[in-house]
Motif scaffolding. Sequence first.
Motif, short mmCIF file in Angstrom:
data_model
loop_
_atom_site.label_atom_id
_atom_site.label_comp_id
_atom_site.label_asym_id
_atom_site.label_seq_id
_atom_site.Cartn_x
_atom_site.Cartn_y
_atom_site.Cartn_z
N ALA A 109 0.79 -1.23 0.00
CA ALA A 109 0.00 0.00 0.00
C ALA A 109 0.83 1.28 0.00
O ALA A 109 1.89 1.36 0.63
CB ALA A 109 -0.93 0.01 1.21
N TRP A 110 0.29 2.28 -0.73
CA TRP A 110 0.78 3.67 -0.71
C TRP A 110 0.55 4.21 0.70
O TRP A 110 -0.50 4.01 1.30
CB TRP A 110 -0.03 4.45 -1.72
CG TRP A 110 0.35 5.89 -1.96
CD1 TRP A 110 1.08 6.38 -2.99
CD2 TRP A 110 -0.07 7.04 -1.20
NE1 TRP A 110 1.17 7.76 -2.93
CE2 TRP A 110 0.48 8.19 -1.84
CE3 TRP A 110 -0.83 7.22 -0.05
CZ2 TRP A 110 0.28 9.48 -1.35
CZ3 TRP A 110 -1.03 8.50 0.44
CH2 TRP A 110 -0.48 9.62 -0.21
N LEU A 111 1.57 4.95 1.22
CA LEU A 111 1.48 5.41 2.61
C LEU A 111 1.49 6.92 2.75
O LEU A 111 0.69 7.48 3.50
CB LEU A 111 2.61 4.79 3.44
CG LEU A 111 2.59 3.26 3.57
CD1 LEU A 111 3.83 2.79 4.30
CD2 LEU A 111 1.32 2.80 4.26
N THR A 112 2.41 7.62 2.07
CA THR A 112 2.56 9.06 2.31
C THR A 112 2.77 9.82 1.00
O THR A 112 3.32 9.28 0.04
CB THR A 112 3.77 9.35 3.22
OG1 THR A 112 4.99 9.04 2.51
CG2 THR A 112 3.69 8.56 4.52
N PRO A 113 2.37 11.11 0.97
CA PRO A 113 2.67 11.93 -0.20
C PRO A 113 4.16 12.11 -0.45
O PRO A 113 4.59 12.27 -1.59
CB PRO A 113 2.00 13.27 0.13
CG PRO A 113 1.01 12.98 1.20
CD PRO A 113 1.58 11.84 1.98
N GLU A 114 4.94 12.12 0.63
CA GLU A 114 6.39 12.31 0.49
C GLU A 114 7.01 11.14 -0.27
O GLU A 114 7.90 11.32 -1.10
CB GLU A 114 7.05 12.44 1.86
CG GLU A 114 6.74 13.75 2.57
CD GLU A 114 5.36 13.78 3.22
OE1 GLU A 114 4.92 14.88 3.60
OE2 GLU A 114 4.70 12.71 3.31
N SER A 115 6.54 9.93 0.01
CA SER A 115 7.06 8.76 -0.68
C SER A 115 6.38 8.59 -2.04
O SER A 115 7.05 8.39 -3.05
CB SER A 115 6.82 7.51 0.17
OG SER A 115 7.17 6.34 -0.56
N ASN A 116 5.07 8.63 -2.06
CA ASN A 116 4.28 8.48 -3.29
C ASN A 116 4.66 7.21 -4.04
O ASN A 116 4.87 7.20 -5.25
CB ASN A 116 4.44 9.70 -4.20
CG ASN A 116 3.37 9.76 -5.27
OD1 ASN A 116 2.26 9.29 -5.08
ND2 ASN A 116 3.70 10.34 -6.42
N ARG A 117 4.71 6.12 -3.31
CA ARG A 117 5.05 4.81 -3.87
C ARG A 117 4.11 3.77 -3.30
O ARG A 117 3.80 3.79 -2.12
CB ARG A 117 6.51 4.43 -3.56
CG ARG A 117 7.55 5.26 -4.30
CD ARG A 117 8.90 5.16 -3.59
NE ARG A 117 10.00 5.72 -4.38
CZ ARG A 117 10.28 7.02 -4.44
NH1 ARG A 117 9.54 7.90 -3.78
NH2 ARG A 117 11.31 7.44 -5.16
N GLY A 118 3.68 2.84 -4.16
CA GLY A 118 2.87 1.74 -3.69
C GLY A 118 1.50 1.69 -4.32
O GLY A 118 1.15 2.48 -5.21
N TYR A 119 0.70 0.74 -3.84
CA TYR A 119 -0.62 0.46 -4.40
C TYR A 119 -1.67 1.35 -3.78
O TYR A 119 -1.72 1.54 -2.56
CB TYR A 119 -0.97 -1.01 -4.16
CG TYR A 119 -2.41 -1.35 -4.48
CD1 TYR A 119 -2.84 -1.43 -5.80
CD2 TYR A 119 -3.33 -1.58 -3.47
CE1 TYR A 119 -4.17 -1.74 -6.10
CE2 TYR A 119 -4.65 -1.88 -3.75
CZ TYR A 119 -5.07 -1.95 -5.07
OH TYR A 119 -6.37 -2.24 -5.37
N VAL A 120 -2.55 1.90 -4.64
CA VAL A 120 -3.66 2.75 -4.19
C VAL A 120 -4.96 2.06 -4.58
O VAL A 120 -5.24 1.85 -5.76
CB VAL A 120 -3.60 4.15 -4.83
CG1 VAL A 120 -4.76 5.01 -4.35
CG2 VAL A 120 -2.26 4.82 -4.51
N THR A 121 -5.74 1.70 -3.58
CA THR A 121 -6.94 0.91 -3.82
C THR A 121 -8.06 1.75 -4.44
O THR A 121 -8.02 2.98 -4.45
CB THR A 121 -7.43 0.28 -2.50
OG1 THR A 121 -8.41 -0.71 -2.79
CG2 THR A 121 -8.02 1.34 -1.57
N LEU A 122 -9.07 1.07 -4.94
CA LEU A 122 -10.20 1.70 -5.60
C LEU A 122 -10.84 2.74 -4.68
O LEU A 122 -11.19 2.45 -3.54
CB LEU A 122 -11.23 0.62 -5.96
CG LEU A 122 -12.34 0.98 -6.92
CD1 LEU A 122 -11.79 1.17 -8.33
CD2 LEU A 122 -13.42 -0.11 -6.93
#
Length: 346
Positions: free
Chosen positions: A90-103
């Motif tokens: 899962a995506w966690l933070t705007p600073e990282s902006n990495r990972g899965y973003v659910t529907l």
Amino acid sequence: MNGAGLDSTTPSVNGVAQDDLVIPVIDFSNFLHGDQSQKSATAAAILHAFRTSGFLYLSHHGIPSETVSTIFALSASFFARPQAQKDALAWLTPESNRGYVTLGREKVSLPDQDVNVLRANPDLKETMEIGREGVDGMPNQFPDRFDKEGVEFTKTMKAFFLTCKDLHVKVMRAIAVGMGYSEDFFDSYTDVGDNNLRLLHYPSVLKSVFKNNRAQVRAGEHSDYGSVTLLFQDDVGGLEVRSPKGTFVRAKPIPGTVVVNAGDLLTRWSNDTIQSTRHRVVQPPDPEDEATKEDPNAMYKERYSVAYFCNPNFDRVIDVLPGTGSKKYESIKSGDYLVQRLSATY
């Protein structure tokens, strides 16, 4: 998608022309491999598109169609994974902006809109966000931990990220030439590659969802945040661009092209001399079959796209470009600007 089917001797033709919105198809090989007059003419055409519609189709861009097909196949396989696997990335933070973003997690919007109000009609998409490698404390969330397919996905996406980074550098060089700067003017802003590779999946959805709620879209009206976006479309369609008349015009998929559009930070950087145009993703065009149109259980096909959001290096201060008139914007670090915009979106 390497430009097959388009005449490489034609520098620019109209891909879309409706309601005073013109989105040209520009042959990029004339900039990459042409003589100085061809380079200058192509750069001028790109800049003109950015100053008018804010959008263009780039043909003969140098990325082989086989590469793009592989990326789409791997993207489809990723989104078909069990939900638990995707949620583990899962995506966690705007600073990282990495990972899965659910529907429904992200709701794209405009700066003057209340995103909490817009969430009543969540975006009907899921995404996978991939940033550059090697950033301390911000690892990409790849599925290589799961299986061999995940290892192949990881290897291929890392390579494609760099392929798109290279195209970004070349597009910015064309913009530099078009604006009368030296070709390498933006190189020190693009060499790090603080960009975002986004895989998008718009699941199939009942047509009645859109019929019963006119405000429902697959991705809401918005403008992109960074400098430029490189968009690879499948053949389903649904992207619409706002015209000068306020209507939304379909930016039809054109085989062999990449859609390139200017983002808000480039508008700011250019002191408003370049357009960042609003756009959205809606249901694709209806089939001609009348029976299908009236079927209450009829579905819109799922859609896939791949976006590469380009940004100046995050540590670079963005000030208005020379020769663009009286300064309209205060200086800001590229990375700070992006985090501000992302924080309002999630």
